[in-house]
Structure formats: structure tokens, C-alpha cells
Write an enzyme that holds these catalytic residues in place. Structure first.
Site, PDB file in Angstrom:
ATOM      1  N   ASP A   1      39.861  32.309  44.015  1.00 40.79           N
ATOM      2  CA  ASP A   1      40.228  31.579  45.227  1.00 40.79           C
ATOM      3  C   ASP A   1      40.315  32.573  46.383  1.00 40.79           C
ATOM      4  O   ASP A   1      41.201  33.431  46.417  1.00 40.79           O
ATOM      5  CB  ASP A   1      41.573  30.869  45.028  1.00 40.79           C
TER       6      ASP A   1
ATOM      7  N   ASP B   1      43.712  32.690  48.325  1.00 41.45           N
ATOM      8  CA  ASP B   1      44.801  33.336  47.584  1.00 41.45           C
ATOM      9  C   ASP B   1      44.615  34.840  47.550  1.00 41.45           C
ATOM     10  O   ASP B   1      45.580  35.607  47.667  1.00 41.45           O
ATOM     11  CB  ASP B   1      44.845  32.787  46.150  1.00 41.45           C
TER      12      ASP B   1
END
Length: 207
Positions: free
Chosen positions: A198, A201
Site C-alpha cells: 500500500d 501506508d
């Protein structure tokens, strides 16, 4: 049109990005650097005007880009990681923001924020998002920009799957796509593989 940056330096930086051991600081720096290269490529057709300048040696005519004709619009939140890089190339461009998140059940994008510079319809917009997976967020963001009168849009991403490219080309064939690396595809939950996890993130250290 789609343009994939097939360059050894880009491949090198993408490989470090993918590594799960790469620190948050390194990850942010690499995203910014690759965004800079993407912006450089996307500006290859930029129009210039003549300007008289005086060098330490003599007067000459230089070629200048009107930076006010451009706007960078990151798709939040991961797209923000690309802003520093593109601003190093064109520091006076205006910045907008489109907030979208992906519904994990339907995989469809949901809008939560939308703010663009004044006179956006007169600017060339570079839409920024590190990952182009299913293409849903990109297509929705492009549609929003067009609804506000934007005529020329380029989409810049770090990693793309062919599925996302195909979706943009199907719905918005007039949008040029600039890609640092084309990956193998999407897994059964719509994530790019081999990918890099991700991006949001990893940029913000939230996982």
C-alpha cells in the site's frame, strides 16, 4: 497514449521501492524522485515562448515555459507523495487535491474531498497517483476534472497494471498516461502484483 519509462535508473529505484525492508524515509524520497522523472517526460511537449535574457557574456533569447498554465492534482492520500518531486520540476504550478478512498468490498472509489485552483479549466492538469490498479479512482478523478472544464489531462503513476491502463483508455482515450513501471497484473482483491504494498501506508508509515 501510454508512455512507460524504460530506463535502468528507474528500474533500479523501483526495485528498492518494492523491498519491504526499505524505510519510510527512503520510500518517500524514491517516490518523489521517480515523480520528478515522470513530470520531466510528461513535459516533453510543453510550449515555450521567447524571452530576452542577458548572460554574463552577452544578450540572447531563452525559451520559457509559462508555469501558470499547469496544475498538479494528487489523488489523496498517496498522490501527495509525488507532489514534492513534480514541484522540483515546475515549482510555480498550482496544486489541487482530490480525496478518494477505495471501498474494500466493491473496490469502487468514494469521494471525500475535492478542491482545485481557480481557472482550472484553462490549465493543463497532471493527475498524480503512485498506483494504477483497477483504474476506478483515476477514471473518477478524470471525470471530475472534465466536469470542471479541464481539456488537457495527463495521468502520472509509479506502478500500473494493464487492467487500469485499459480502463482509462476505454473511458478517457484522450488522457495520456505516464508510467514508471508496468507490473504483471492484479490479484483476487484488486492489488497490483508484485507491486510494493500500500503506497499510502508506506509513504506515511501507517503500517
Amino acid at each position: 497514449m501510454e508512455k512507460i519509462l524504460n530506463h535502468p535508473l528507474i528500474k533500479h529505484k523501483i526495485s528498492i521501492l518494492r523491498d519491504e525492508k526499505t524505510t519510510t524515509k527512503e520510500f518517500r524520497e524514491l517516490i518523489s524522485e521517480i515523480a520528478m522523472f515522470l513530470c520531466y517526460e510528461a513535459l516533453s511537449d510543453a510550449k515555450t515562448y521567447d524571452k530576452k535574457i542577458k548572460t554574463p557574456i552577452m544578450e540572447t533569447t531563452g525559451q520559457i515555459i509559462n508555469e501558470d498554465n499547469y496544475a498538479f492534482v494528487p489523488i489523496l492520500r498517496a498522490g501527495m507523495g509525488m507532489v514534492d518531486g513534480v514541484l522540483k520540476v515546475m515549482p510555480n504550478a498550482k496544486i489541487g487535491h482530490i480525496g478518494l478512498y477505495r471501498n474494500e468490498e466493491t473496490l469502487e472509489p468514494v469521494k471525500y474531498y475535492y478542491k482545485l485552483p481557480k481557472n482550472i479549466e484553462s490549465k493543463e492538469v497532471f493527475l498524480l497517483d503512485p498506483m494504477l490498479a483497477t483504474g476506478g479512482s483515476a477514471v473518477n478523478a478524470i471525470t471530475m476534472l472534465k466536469n470542471d472544464g479541464v481539456k488537457k489531462i495527463k495521468f502520472l503513476c509509479i506502478i500500473a497494471a494493464q487492467e487500469g491502463i485499459n480502463k482509462i483508455k476505454e473511458i478517457h482515450p484522450d488522457v495520456d498516461i505516464y508510467i514508471a513501471n508496468l507490473d504483471e497484473g492484479l490479484n483476487n482483491i484488486g492489488y497490483i502484483y508484485p507491486g510494493l504494498g500500500d503506497a499510502g501506508d508506506r509513504i506515511y508509515g501507517t503500517k
